[in-house]
Design an enzyme around this catalytic site. Structure first.
Site, short mmCIF file in Angstrom:
data_model
loop_
_atom_site.label_atom_id
_atom_site.label_comp_id
_atom_site.label_asym_id
_atom_site.label_seq_id
_atom_site.Cartn_x
_atom_site.Cartn_y
_atom_site.Cartn_z
N LYS A 354 -3.19 -3.10 3.86
CA LYS A 354 -4.59 -2.73 4.25
C LYS A 354 -4.89 -3.93 5.20
CE LYS A 354 -5.68 0.02 0.57
NZ LYS A 354 -6.05 0.93 0.90
N ARG A 431 -0.93 8.84 -4.98
CA ARG A 431 -0.54 10.25 -5.52
C ARG A 431 0.88 10.13 -6.02
NH1 ARG A 431 -0.95 11.95 0.81
NH2 ARG A 431 -2.91 10.78 0.46
#
EC number: 3.4.11.1
Length: 573
Positions: A354, A431
């Site tokens: 990020k 996920r």
């Protein structure tokens, strides 16, 4: 502190997990596995006592103060508002309640009597401040004997959110005045059924308790709110309303735990810390809750390759898979359900790091907001003890970091149901952990599952910062959760499960990739999770990336706890 008398106001580093990057991926042509695990014991120095009282050294030598959850005596009373005595009186008024007659006097009987006692000060102040009862408006009167706060409820106060906001406004006024004893009343209860009055009292109590709470554990100096008691006036008395208020207190305790877990930085709340918090909950409510904590070696035995792939790089803070089970002694059982929370205690993005101001990497401590909601719900349900329902609370806790042992873009991992996933983005890691958690939940024989996750930025783009997205193929389960959320005052919106979008998630070398194109990202994220849920199990995914955190307050919200508890109760006897 002066006492408000309305009738006389003018008179007065340890061992850690090491594994090769492509965790639990087995080439068809080569049956060899290569693993080397060295796992820190759960009760190691780095995770001894969690969140409320950390013991041992942490990065930066930070040791939080004790949790300072509010301790308020709350009661429903039939005392006349004009005769009530205390430090601060808050009155919720709709736009209709503020209507005036030809002499500019309030038409509302309660406001009329109160204004008469105050020699017209209330009507004068509301006119001067242009207070019309619109939602978000409030005025405060400082009087010789205390304070009065008028809070606008809008055109009509018909939802728990309105009364929750009234409670929050009362709490804000109480903090400002350092009031010890406050009361909250509605200007009018016309049109409210007996049940609505009870629910309104509960929502007001919730607003006050959560509004008065301040997370000061990491401040060197702080001022503790003085509030000691809350009287809720004019909404009835008796066992039913007192029971509902007590229910609100239990739920608020769970919400506060959720807030504290998310607020705490990643050098305090590690995967081991979450595991210890789960153990603490099980110990406190050992009559109804049991706990099972799996370390990396045990997860390896269950072939949780997707989860372990994400965790592989976190050599300082190994993963812990948390399973709490709530079950009363009642032989009757209405349903068996699971609550699954994403538990990334820090998400760097992995090799897809990020970067840039928009990435909000400094807020990635909140990537375990789903886990916080699940543990907060467990705490609340441990107090409430609903009959006839078995609840499994599941969190695959880990960090998503960068190291030579870490998962790389292009690696293929294998989930515990045998499905293979090409990792085209290491920053779509939540996920992957949820995949193995959902499989594990289904293996418990549950009939319904709700998972909560700060899964995608796409849901924030679609719904903004205050609304969660709900995804499910089950219309019945969608209705259940929407009703529970409305009763709790939490906002969510059902989103489509557009199956045609799954085409974009197919891999050329594995069963699927872990992230698709930017457009429809929240939907493809939900479709990915669906691949790991048994078809006979009703399942709903809540993407809480928006409401988990308040940018305005720079604090966690505890979102999800209230809805989960309400939903569980509606599935109990």
């Amino acid at each position: 502190m002066a006492t408000l008398r309305v009738s006389s106001l003018l008179a007065s580093s340890p061992s850690s997990l090491h594994c090769n990057p492509s965790v639990f991926t087995k080439c068809q042509s080569s049956p060899r596995w290569a693993f080397s695990f060295s796992v820190t014991p759960l009760c190691s120095r780095r995770s001894k006592r969690i969140v409320h009282c950390i013991a041992g050294d942490t990065l930066g030598l930070t040791r939080p103060n004790e949790s300072d959850a509010p301790k308020i005596s709350i009661g429903a009373k039939d005392t006349d508002v004009v005769q009530w005595q205390g430090d601060l009186l808050a009155i919720g008024a709709t736009e209709n309640d503020l209507a005036r007659d030809d002499n500019s006097k309030f038409k509302n009987p309660l406001l009329q009597r109160l204004d008469s006692k105050l020699n017209g000060l209330l009507s004068a102040a509301s006119s001067e401040e242009d207070f019309s009862g619109k939602s978000g408006q409030s005025i405060n009167l400082r009087l010789p004997g205390g304070r009065i706060t008028l809070v606008g409820l809008g055109s009509s106060a018909s939802s728990p959110t309105s009364y929750h906001s009234l409670g929050e406004a009362a709490a804000a006024a109480a903090k400002s005045a350092q009031a010890r004893n406050i009361a909250v009343s509605l200007a009018s209860t016309d049109g409210l059924s007996a049940e609505s009055k009870i629910n309104s009292a509960s929502a007001i109590a919730t607003g006050v308790m959560l509004g008065i709470f301040e997370d000061n554990r990491f401040r060197s100096e702080s001022k503790t709110p003085a509030l000691e008691s809350l009287d809720i006036l004019g909404l009835g008395t008796g066992p039913e309303i007192e029971s509902k208020i007590k229910y609100a207190e239990h739920v608020c305790a769970g919400v506060i735990l959720g807030r504290e877990l998310v607020n705490a930085p990643a050098n305090i709340v590690t995967p081991g810390a979450l595991a210890e918090e789960a153990k603490k909950i099980a110990s406190t409510y050992s009559d109804v809750i049991t706990v099972n904590i799996l370390d990396a070696e045990q997860c390896k035995e269950l072939k949780m390759g997707a989860y372990l792939g994400v965790a592989a790089a976190a050599t300082e803070n190994p993963p812990y898979f948390i399973h709490l089970c709530f079950k009363t002694n009642s032989r009757e059982r209405k349903t068996k359900i699971a609550l699954v929370g994403k538990g990334l205690t820090f998400d760097s993005g992995g090799y897809n790091l990020k970067t840039g101001a928009g990435s909000k990497i400094e807020l990635m401590k909140n990537d375990m907001g789903g886990a916080a909601a699940v543990l907060g719900a467990a705490k609340a349900l441990g107090e409430i003890k609903p009959r006839g329902v078995e609840v499994h609370f599941i969190v695959a806790a880990c960090e998503n970091m960068i190291s030579g042992a870490g998962m790389r873009p292009g690696d293929i991992v294998t989930a515990s149901n045998g499905k293979t996933i090409e990792v085209n983005n290491t920053d779509a890691e939540g996920r992957l952990t949820l995949a193995d958690a959902l499989i594990y939940a289904c293996n418990q024989g549950v009939e319904k599952i709700i998972d909560l996750a700060t899964l995608t930025g796409a849901i924030v783009t679609a719904l903004g910062p205050s609304v969660a997205g709900a995804f499910t193929p089950s219309d019945g389960l969608a209705r259940e959760v929407v009703v529970a959320a409305e009763a709790s005052g939490e906002k969510l919106w059902r989103m489509p499960m557009e199956e045609s979008y799954w085409e974009s998630m197919k891999s050329g070398v594995a069963d699927m990739i872990n992230t698709g194109p930017r457009d429809g990202g929240a939907i493809t994220g939900a479709l990915f999770l669906k691949q790991f849920v048994d078809e006979k199990v009703q399942w709903l995914h809540l993407d809480i990336a928006g409401p988990v955190w308040s940018d305005e307050k720079k604090n966690a919200t505890g979102y999800g706890v209230s809805t989960l508890v309400e939903w569980v109760l509606r599935n109990s006897l």
